[in-house]
Design an enzyme around this catalytic site. Structure first.
Site, PDB file in Angstrom:
ATOM      1  N   GLN A 121       0.820  -1.209   0.000  1.00 15.18           N
ATOM      2  CA  GLN A 121       0.000   0.000   0.000  1.00 15.18           C
ATOM      3  C   GLN A 121       0.855   1.261   0.000  1.00 15.18           C
ATOM      4  O   GLN A 121       0.556   2.232  -0.702  1.00 15.18           O
ATOM      5  CB  GLN A 121      -0.926   0.010   1.222  1.00 15.18           C
ATOM      6  CG  GLN A 121      -1.910  -1.120   1.252  1.00 15.18           C
ATOM      7  CD  GLN A 121      -2.729  -1.195  -0.020  1.00 15.18           C
ATOM      8  OE1 GLN A 121      -3.440  -0.257  -0.359  1.00 15.18           O
ATOM      9  NE2 GLN A 121      -2.631  -2.302  -0.734  1.00 15.18           N
ATOM     10  N   HIS A 145      -8.959  -1.012   2.995  1.00 16.74           N
ATOM     11  CA  HIS A 145      -8.661  -2.442   3.065  1.00 16.74           C
ATOM     12  C   HIS A 145      -8.382  -2.823   4.514  1.00 16.74           C
ATOM     13  O   HIS A 145      -7.654  -2.116   5.210  1.00 16.74           O
ATOM     14  CB  HIS A 145      -7.409  -2.797   2.248  1.00 16.74           C
ATOM     15  CG  HIS A 145      -7.459  -2.330   0.833  1.00 16.74           C
ATOM     16  ND1 HIS A 145      -6.664  -1.313   0.359  1.00 16.74           N
ATOM     17  CD2 HIS A 145      -8.199  -2.756  -0.221  1.00 16.74           C
ATOM     18  CE1 HIS A 145      -6.915  -1.119  -0.923  1.00 16.74           C
ATOM     19  NE2 HIS A 145      -7.842  -1.980  -1.298  1.00 16.74           N
ATOM     20  N   ASP A 191      -6.560  -6.356  -5.456  1.00 19.06           N
ATOM     21  CA  ASP A 191      -6.211  -5.355  -6.464  1.00 19.06           C
ATOM     22  C   ASP A 191      -6.359  -5.895  -7.874  1.00 19.06           C
ATOM     23  O   ASP A 191      -6.625  -5.124  -8.810  1.00 19.06           O
ATOM     24  CB  ASP A 191      -4.758  -4.895  -6.272  1.00 19.06           C
ATOM     25  CG  ASP A 191      -4.596  -3.926  -5.127  1.00 19.06           C
ATOM     26  OD1 ASP A 191      -5.606  -3.359  -4.691  1.00 19.06           O
ATOM     27  OD2 ASP A 191      -3.453  -3.733  -4.679  1.00 19.06           O
ATOM     28  N   HIS A 248     -53.246  18.475  -1.152  1.00 16.14           N
ATOM     29  CA  HIS A 248     -52.923  17.054  -1.066  1.00 16.14           C
ATOM     30  C   HIS A 248     -54.139  16.285  -0.525  1.00 16.14           C
ATOM     31  O   HIS A 248     -54.533  15.241  -1.062  1.00 16.14           O
ATOM     32  CB  HIS A 248     -51.738  16.828  -0.118  1.00 16.14           C
ATOM     33  CG  HIS A 248     -50.394  17.084  -0.718  1.00 16.14           C
ATOM     34  ND1 HIS A 248     -50.013  18.289  -1.216  1.00 16.14           N
ATOM     35  CD2 HIS A 248     -49.319  16.257  -0.882  1.00 16.14           C
ATOM     36  CE1 HIS A 248     -48.771  18.222  -1.666  1.00 16.14           C
ATOM     37  NE2 HIS A 248     -48.320  16.992  -1.482  1.00 16.14           N
TER      38      HIS A 248
END
Length: 436
Positions: free
Chosen positions: A267, A336, A369, A428
């Site tokens: 990473q 991750h 990945d 309404h």
């Protein structure tokens, strides 16, 4: 707190003032990644392209991509004749990318489904799901070239049934990578634009004389791409506000320090602001991982980037026991999460905030990945608290259809009118009562 500076990891105890400060800084890492200056500068680029179209786009391409053009149509790319036969691909690449495509197609095919229909006491309800008509996918190409990102975005879009897929990628990355060109052709992408950064996002969001606007922009990118995405929200949909890659590894004290260090470096080499964090109940393991990082950095070609990342967002957090790691990880909300060792793995259902979870020493994040199957486009910078991995759902819009029988209308009119009266909406209420 044990400060190891540029050598390995900084080690902190979670339940100390120093540990709480370090964890608070991690939780707020999004602000450090996407600073105000970048947002303002990206906003100016976006506004210029919104107002001036091709002219402003070509100026940005010249400035940021280093390509001088007088016609924006020339930004459109296609594989050259020299690619026919693909003799310039790295050895074994085609087999590897086919493996990745097959895995990603297999996984995302399960996410594609029709809507549903419900009938109850004279009311028929239907959810309709339709693919977005046109999407813009960003494929980064600054520090590295990412054919895998093509797979991870195009395949879910195809599974959803999107009819128009436009890809933007920095022109130099496209020209220099036969692997990237091959992957785009293999997946049948026919609309490719040589533009990178904020100007690519703006062109997709608003359209120009040469480029049709899209309905949604998706795909990973750097801080400029992220800032531009934020700036165009409302004019177009986006997949999310992303930042550099990140991993949290929760490891039992007896785990292999070499494996942990390798996964942290996987990473850290992405970006100087990538986050690589170890959470463990073993101080000795943390120290061994820190030493192992130094050993592996000595021969790592991307060591300069990885060292910067470890200095900025590299950390080993010591907890009393691994159950205490759960609130630590949920507060960080990592892209991750790797769980290494029987105790860590047994806690998998306790963690709530993670983009993707990788279980056991034989499941490194790097598999995610490339070849595991789910898209590697995941929420970063703490957005895993509320955001999800990229999938077919991101390329679909939902609407609903309602039909009532006369009897059902009579039954529903009273409650609807009453609620409308409570909310102070007499029209309404009248519309409802007329059905009675």
């Amino acid at each position: 707190m044990t400060g190891l500076g540029s050598r390995g990891l900084t080690i902190v105890q979670a339940e100390t003032a120093a540990g709480r400060r370090a964890l608070a800084r991690l939780a707020d890492r999004g602000g450090a990644v996407l600073d105000r200056a970048t947002q303002r500068a990206a906003g100016r680029i976006v506004e210029a392209i919104r107002r001036h179209g091709d002219r402003a786009l070509l100026e940005s391409v010249a400035r940021f991509d280093g390509v001088e053009l007088v016609d924006a149509e020339k930004l459109r790319l296609s594989p050259g004749e020299c690619d026919r036969g693909w003799t310039n691909l790295p050895a074994g690449f085609r087999a590897a990318i086919e493996s990745a495509i097959a895995s990603v197609e297999r996984y995302h095919a399960l996410q594609a489904h029709a809507g549903f229909r419900l009938e109850h006491e004279g009311v028929t309800l239907e959810e309709r799901r339709a693919p977005l008509r046109r999407v813009g996918l960003y494929v980064p190409g600054g520090r590295a070239v990412y054919p895998s990102s093509v797979v991870m975005t195009v395949v879910p879009a195809r599974a959803a049934g999107v009819s128009e897929i436009a890809v933007a990628t920095p022109p130099r990355a496209y020209e220099e990578s036969a692997a990237l060109r091959y992957t785009l052709e293999r997946l049948g992408v026919r609309e490719i634009w040589g533009m990178g950064g904020a100007h690519a996002v703006a062109a997709f969001a608003y359209g120009t004389e040469s480029i049709a606007r899209v309905d949604k922009i998706l795909g990973p990118g750097n801080a400029w791409v992220t800032a531009a995405k934020r700036a165009v929200v409302g004019a177009v949909a986006i997949d999310g506000i992303a930042g550099p890659s990140e991993v949290v590894i929760v490891a039992d004290r007896g785990q292999d320090a070499g494996l942990v260090a390798a996964d942290l470096l996987a990473q850290a080499e992405h970006d100087p602001r990538a986050a690589a964090i170890l959470v463990t109940d073993g101080r000795e393991l943390a120290q061994r991982v820190s030493e192992e990082l130094e050993r592996q950095l000595e021969t790592l070609p991307t060591a300069a980037t990885a060292r910067q990342a470890l200095e900025v967002f590299g950390l080993a957090v010591l907890v009393e026991d691994l159950r205490s790691a759960v609130p630590v990880v949920d507060a960080i909300a990592p892209e991750h999460l790797q769980l290494l060792g029987p105790v860590a793995e047994s806690l998998v259902d306790s963690f709530q905030n993670a983009g993707a979870i990788f279980l056991g020493p034989f499941t490194p994040e790097v598999f995610g990945d490339y070849v595991a199957g789910p898209s590697h486009v995941l929420p970063t910078c703490g957005t895993a608290r509320f955001a999800s991995a990229l999938g077919v759902e991101d390329f679909v819009r939902r609407s609903h259809v309602i039909r009532c029988t006369p009897a059902a209308a009579v039954r529903l009119a009273g409650p609807a009118a009453l609620l409308a009266d409570v909310e102070g909406l007499p029209a309404h209420a009248s519309a409802a009562r007329r059905r009675a």
